[in-house]
Scaffold this active site. Structure first.
Site, PDB file in Angstrom:
ATOM      1  N   LYS A 236       1.246   3.558  -3.034  1.00  0.00           N
ATOM      2  CA  LYS A 236       0.832   5.094  -3.185  1.00  0.00           C
ATOM      3  C   LYS A 236       2.266   6.018  -3.330  1.00  0.00           C
ATOM      4  CE  LYS A 236      -2.788   6.294  -1.908  1.00  0.00           C
ATOM      5  NZ  LYS A 236      -3.863   6.945  -2.648  1.00  0.00           N
TER       6      LYS A 236
ATOM      7  N   TYR B 274       0.754  -1.243  -0.076  1.00  0.00           N
ATOM      8  CA  TYR B 274       0.122  -0.038  -0.046  1.00  0.00           C
ATOM      9  C   TYR B 274       0.961   1.202  -0.068  1.00  0.00           C
ATOM     10  CZ  TYR B 274      -3.167   3.790   1.671  1.00  0.00           C
ATOM     11  OH  TYR B 274      -3.949   4.900   1.717  1.00  0.00           O
TER      12      TYR B 274
END
Length: 497
Positions: free
Chosen positions: A248, A244
Site C-alpha cells: 500500500k 499489506y
C-alpha cells in the site's frame, strides 16, 4: 473555503468504483439522481460480473434500507444506475476487454474511486503487489485517460508509517523512501524479484499450494523461536511490518509520483469498524483486527496481549470513513484541499486499550459465547504486557506446560494427546494474532494527525454541506455505547450468519 451541497455535487455524476461497497450504497441512497456507477468486478465476462454484483453487493444486508425504500422499483433503479464491469485492476486498462465499453467509460467518467485491495496481512507477496501496488498504478493510468475526470480518490491505510510515539503527520511518501532509512526502495527490482521467484517455482512444475506457501513466506525471516513461527515479511528489510502495509505504501508512492496534473485525494483510514449510524448501526463485513481478538477472547483462546494499556487504539466506523471520503472529494473538486487525509479517532476522541478490554469483558460476560455443547463460556480479564513480559508469559504459561505434556504424553502412550493439541492450538492462535495485528492493535502510542480532515469538516459545516447525512466527526462517538450496543452485537450477528 466554500464547499456547497454534496448532494448537488453528486447529481448527474458518473463514477468508476473499485471496492467501496459502503460508498456505493451511500451514493445510491442519498442521491438517486447520480447519473451512473461503473462497478469494476473481477469476473471473466459481463454476465458473471452482473451475477457477482447482485449476489455479493446489492443482495447484501447493507442494501436492505435502499431495497425497502424503493420496494418493487429497486431492480429497475439498479439496472438504470449501476453497470457491472468485468475486469481486473492488476491488468492494463483494468482488464476491460470490450473496446466500446472502455471507450464509453473513458468519455463519461467524472470521478474515479479506487478502494479495491488485498487486505490480508499475510497475503502472498506477489498477489499483494499485483493487486495493491500495480493495481493502483493501472487505476491511475485509466483515470488520466478519462476526458472528463475531475478527481481520483485513492483509499490507502494509516498504518504505513513507523511505529512511533507522538503525532503521525499526513505527509506523502517519496519514491524510494523506506521506513528504516538504511535501504533504498527500488520497486522495479522488487517486482522483478517476485517474477523471478514465480518463474523458478513454475519451472519446477510446483503445485499451486506449494507456490502459495513459498510466495507467502518469500523473504520471511524467523525471529525468536519462543514466539513460534512469528515472522516478519520481506517488507521488513525496508522497515514495513507486512506485505499489506508495504504494498500500500508503494501504491501511494506511484500515485503521487505519476499523477501529473490529475487531482488526487489519498484517504488513510485507521482500523475500520462497523457502521455507526447508516444505513443502520452495526453493519460489518467480515472479521478483522479488533474482531479477531474479540472472537479469540470470547472463546477463551486469548488471555494476554503485548501492548501499552494506556495507549490509544485508533478505530473509526465504516460510514464515517465513507462520509469523510465524499466530503474530501467535494473539497478537492472545489480546489480547496490538502490531498492526504487521515481518518481516525486517536487525536480527537481517543479510545484507550484499557477501555476496549473493559468493553470486551462487560459484553461477553453479559452475552457469553456458547461452546459446542451449548454452554456459556465464562471469560476473564486480559493481561497486557510489554514484549519482554509477553514472551515470559508465553514461555511460562504455554511452552513449559506443552513440553511437560509432550513428555508425559510419550511416557503414557499418547494419553495426553488431546491436551497437547489444545495447548499447541492456543499458542498458534495467540501467535498468529500477535504476528498479524501487532502493527495495528499494538501501535506504539502514536496519534494520527487528522488536522487536514478537521479543516475540511469546519469548511463543510460553514459551506452548506449536509452534515446530518455526511457526518464524520469522531467526537460524536460514545465508545462504550458504540461497542456495547452497536459493534459487538453487529460482529456476533455477522459470525452467526
Amino acid at each position: 473555503m466554500e464547499l456547497g451541497s454534496v448532494k448537488h455535487f453528486l447529481k448527474g455524476k458518473t463514477i468508476l468504483v473499485t471496492g467501496a461497497t459502503v460508498f456505493v450504497e451511500k451514493v445510491l441512497r442519498v442521491q438517486p439522481d447520480v447519473k451512473k456507477l461503473y462497478l469494476l468486478l473481477r469476473a471473466s465476462n459481463p454476465c458473471s460480473a452482473t451475477e457477482r454484483m447482485q449476489n455479493e453487493i446489492i443482495g447484501k444486508d447493507l442494501f436492505r434500507v435502499l431495497r425497502d425504500e424503493l420496494g418493487d422499483d429497486v431492480g429497475s433503479f439498479i439496472s438504470e444506475k449501476v453497470i457491472a464491469v468485468a475486469g481486473d485492476v492488476s491488468l492494463e486498462n483494468l482488464g476491460i476487454k470490450y473496446a466500446n465499453l472502455r471507450k464509453d467509460m473513458l468519455e463519461e467518467i467524472d470521478i474515479v474511486l479506487h478502494s479495491a485491495a488485498s487486505t490480508k496481512f499475510d497475503e502472498r507477496f506477489d498477489v499483494a503487489m499485483r493487486i495493491n501496488t500495480i493495481g493502483a498504478f493501472h487505476v491511475l493510468n485509466f483515470a488520466k485517460n478519462c476526458t472528463k475526470v475531475v478527481i481520483l480518490l485513492h483509499v490507502s491505510t494509516a498504518y504505513m508509517g513507523r511505529e512511533s510515539e507522538g503525532l503521525i503527520s499526513e505527509e506523502p511518501f517519496q519514491v524510494g523512501e523506506t521506513l528504516n532509512g538504511f535501504s533504498k526502495l527500488d520497486m522495479d527490482f522488487e517486482k522483478k524479484l517476485v517474477e523471478k521467484k514465480l518463474h523458478e517455482l513454475r519451472a519446477q512444475n510446483s503445485k499451486e499450494e506449494t507456490i502459495t506457501s513459498e510466495m507467502r513466506s518469500f523473504g520471511l525471516d524467523e525471529e525468536d523461536l519462543v514466539l513460534i513461527m512469528l515472522h516478519t515479511c520481506v517488507a521488513k528489510k525496508h522497515g514495513w511490518p507486512n506485505t499489506y502495509a508495504f504494498t500500500k505504501a508503494m501504491a501511494e508512492m506511484l500515485v503521487e509520483h505519476k499523477k501529473e496534473n490529475l487531482p488526487v485525494v489519498i484517504l488513510r483510514p485507521t482500523i475500520v469498524t462497523s457502521t455507526y449510524k447508516e444505513p443502520f448501526p452495526g453493519w460489518v463485513e467480515g472479521v478483522r483486527t479488533v474482531d479477531s481478538c474479540a472472537i479469540a477472547y470470547c472463546k477463551r483462546k486469548l488471555s494476554c496481549l503485548p501492548g501499552n494499556i494506556k495507549a490509544a487504539i485508533d478505530v473509526i466506523p465504516a460510514d464515517m470513513v465513507v462520509n469523510a471520503l465524499i466530503v474530501a472529494m467535494v473539497a478537492s473538486a472545489s480546489k480547496c484541499y490538502n490531498n492526504i487525509y487521515h481518518v481516525g479517532s486517536s487525536m480527537r476522541n481517543p479510545l484507550k486499550y484499557i477501555n476496549i478490554l473493559d468493553y470486551f469483558y462487560k459484553y461477553f460476560t453479559k452475552v457469553p459465547w456458547m461452546d459446542k455443547n451449548g454452554k456459556p463460556i465464562k471469560v476473564g480479564t486480559i493481561t497486557m504486557l510489554d514484549m519482554a513480559g509477553f514472551k515470559r508469559y508465553i514461555f511460562i504459561h504455554y511452552l513449559l506446560p506443552l513440553k511437560g505434556f509432550k513428555l508425559l504424553n510419550t511416557v503414557c502412550c499418547q494419553h495426553f494427546q488431546k491436551r497437547c493439541l489444545d495447548f499447541n492450538r492456543k499458542i498458534q492462535v495467540a501467535m498468529r494474532l500477535v504476528n498479524l495485528y501487532r502493527p495495528y492493535l499494538f501501535f506504539n502510542g502514536g496519534v494520527f494527525d487528522d488536522r487536514n480532515m478537521e479543516k475540511v469538516e469546519m469548511a463543510a459545516k460553514q459551506g452548506g454541506v449536509e452534515m446530518d447525512l455526511f457526518y464524520f466527526d469522531p467526537k460524536m462517538i460514545d465508545w462504550e455505547d458504540y461497542f456495547m450496543n452497536v459493534h459487538f452485537p453487529g460482529m456476533v450477528k455477522c459470525l452467526i450468519k
